[in-house]
Motif scaffolding. Structure first.
Motif, PDB file in Angstrom:
ATOM      1  N   MET A   1       0.675  -1.075   0.041  1.00  0.00           N
ATOM      2  CA  MET A   1       0.022   0.089  -0.036  1.00  0.00           C
ATOM      3  C   MET A   1       0.882   1.278  -0.009  1.00  0.00           C
ATOM      4  SD  MET A   1      -3.360   0.849   2.528  1.00  0.00           S
ATOM      5  CE  MET A   1      -3.926  -0.671   2.004  1.00  0.00           C
ATOM      6  N   VAL A   2       0.587   2.109  -0.800  1.00  0.00           N
ATOM      7  CA  VAL A   2       1.519   3.302  -0.831  1.00  0.00           C
ATOM      8  C   VAL A   2       0.511   4.740  -0.696  1.00  0.00           C
ATOM      9  CG1 VAL A   2       3.103   4.763  -2.278  1.00  0.00           C
ATOM     10  CG2 VAL A   2       2.746   2.206  -2.482  1.00  0.00           C
ATOM     11  N   TYR A   3       1.161   5.447   0.203  1.00  0.00           N
ATOM     12  CA  TYR A   3       0.549   6.717   0.458  1.00  0.00           C
ATOM     13  C   TYR A   3       1.265   7.941  -0.032  1.00  0.00           C
ATOM     14  CZ  TYR A   3      -1.940   4.005   3.894  1.00  0.00           C
ATOM     15  OH  TYR A   3      -3.106   2.998   4.593  1.00  0.00           O
ATOM     16  N   GLY A   4       0.677   8.877  -0.560  1.00  0.00           N
ATOM     17  CA  GLY A   4       1.179   9.970  -1.159  1.00  0.00           C
ATOM     18  C   GLY A   4       0.776  11.261  -0.703  1.00  0.00           C
ATOM     19  N   ALA A   5       1.797  12.420  -0.614  1.00  0.00           N
ATOM     20  CA  ALA A   5       1.618  13.899  -0.382  1.00  0.00           C
ATOM     21  C   ALA A   5       2.263  14.701  -1.536  1.00  0.00           C
ATOM     22  CB  ALA A   5       2.298  14.199   0.956  1.00  0.00           C
ATOM     23  N   LEU A   6       1.555  15.573  -1.964  1.00  0.00           N
ATOM     24  CA  LEU A   6       2.006  16.623  -2.758  1.00  0.00           C
ATOM     25  C   LEU A   6       2.083  18.018  -2.178  1.00  0.00           C
ATOM     26  CD1 LEU A   6       1.944  16.523  -6.679  1.00  0.00           C
ATOM     27  CD2 LEU A   6       0.787  18.542  -5.358  1.00  0.00           C
ATOM     28  N   PHE A   7       2.920  18.761  -2.434  1.00  0.00           N
ATOM     29  CA  PHE A   7       2.942  20.143  -2.076  1.00  0.00           C
ATOM     30  C   PHE A   7       3.233  21.224  -3.201  1.00  0.00           C
ATOM     31  CE2 PHE A   7       7.169  18.353  -1.286  1.00  0.00           C
ATOM     32  CZ  PHE A   7       8.025  19.027  -1.786  1.00  0.00           C
ATOM     33  N   CYS A   8       2.667  22.415  -2.920  1.00  0.00           N
ATOM     34  CA  CYS A   8       2.860  23.487  -3.884  1.00  0.00           C
ATOM     35  C   CYS A   8       2.412  24.754  -3.541  1.00  0.00           C
ATOM     36  CB  CYS A   8       2.092  22.966  -5.045  1.00  0.00           C
ATOM     37  SG  CYS A   8       0.417  23.018  -5.270  1.00  0.00           S
TER      38      CYS A   8
END
Length: 299
Positions: A1-8
């Motif tokens: 299982m993969v969790y992702g976070a994106l910031f901008c």
């Protein structure tokens, strides 16, 4: 299982729509990979972080004596990602948007307690509502697919074509049926806590009856009564108390102070977390290494 976070930057979030970021489940594999490449190219626009959890890590928590369910695991992983970006990478994060796991309101309150300075919004189907969450889901999905494509089997598998990994996929069904051992169950790629896998194990594998080493109702203070000896004076039978009963595992480590921690880890219930699971791995590693055995900790 993969969790992702994106910031901008907040003012540039709309640009994520221009590269067609959407819920990863609504996109084809080709479209996801194309958008992922654009996210990588636009390094001045945004950045991302991912955290992967192997099937063994998830199963260890979910099937332990003290259950570490999937919701708590998801929450803790999201918290760890936010913590890395805010406190370790020192990014100036002000707003956080998340797709809910469980009740949105309770999840939002939980996150707010951990990060009181952040403006946090948890919503159902957030990956369809907020471009940053859509982009994060794409990063997580592409990472997951890449890990699966490059998975190295350590077992001798009869069939290595596993399909999408979802229960409705005929290739996935065939993979499970072909790689089910009636003693050891499935290969490491399969999560044992997955209901589909659990049903197959229960139906087709040999039932195992564990010894009383970890019996929750056995506190080690039981007394064995022997009524076979007669009293010398009156000729009547009297009860004879033996020494307190101990489990086989307790006897195995009773004289080794350095290894008592492994007994405590399994016999004393504790709240499970990523940290406690890793601590358990260290305990097991020390226990096994002293006997010249090996343990793969990357599980």
């Amino acid at each position: 299982m993969v969790y992702g976070a994106l910031f901008c930057p907040i003012e540039k979030e709309k640009q994520l729509k221009e590269i067609k970021c959407a819920d990863s489940k609504s996109l084809s594999e080709k479209d996801r990979e194309s958008i992922f490449e654009k996210i990588n190219e636009e390094n001045k626009l945004c950045g991302f972080a991912v955290k992967s959890l192997s099937p063994n890590v998830i199963s260890t928590g979910m099937l332990g004596r003290v259950k570490y369910n999937l919701n708590e695991l998801s929450h803790d992983t999201a918290i760890s990602l936010i913590d890395v970006l805010c406190n370790q990478e020192k990014l100036n994060i002000t707003h956080v948007y998340l797709d809910t796991v469980g009740d949105p309101h309770k999840y939002e309150l939980k996150l707010s307690k951990h990060f009181p300075k952040l403006k946090i919004k948890v919503a159902k189907k957030a990956d369809s509502l907020y471009p940053c969450v859509s982009a994060a889901s794409i990063c997580a999905k592409v990472t997951r697919d890449t890990l699966l494509k490059n998975w190295i089997f350590t077992e001798d598998c009869a069939n290595r074509v596993y399909g999408s990994g979802y229960p409705g996929d005929p290739l996935t069904k065939k993979f499970l049926d072909c790689n089910l051992d009636n003693i050891f169950g499935f290969v490491k790629l399969v999560r044992f806590s997955w209901s589909t896998a659990g049903l197959k194990v229960k139906k087709s594998c040999v039932a195992v009856k564990w010894p009383d080493a970890f019996d929750e109702n056995d506190d080690g203070d039981d007394e064995i009564i022997d009524c076979t000896e007669e009293n010398d004076q009156g000729g009547r039978k009297e009860a004879k108390k033996s020494k307190p009963k101990q489990s086989k595992l307790a006897n195995a480590v009773a004289n080794d102070k350095n290894n008592k921690s492994i007994l405590n880890f399994f016999q004393k219930p504790q709240k499970r977390s990523l940290a406690s699971t890793n601590a358990g791995c260290d305990i097991l590693s020390g226990f096994l290494s002293s006997r010249k055995l090996k343990l793969c900790k990357n599980f």
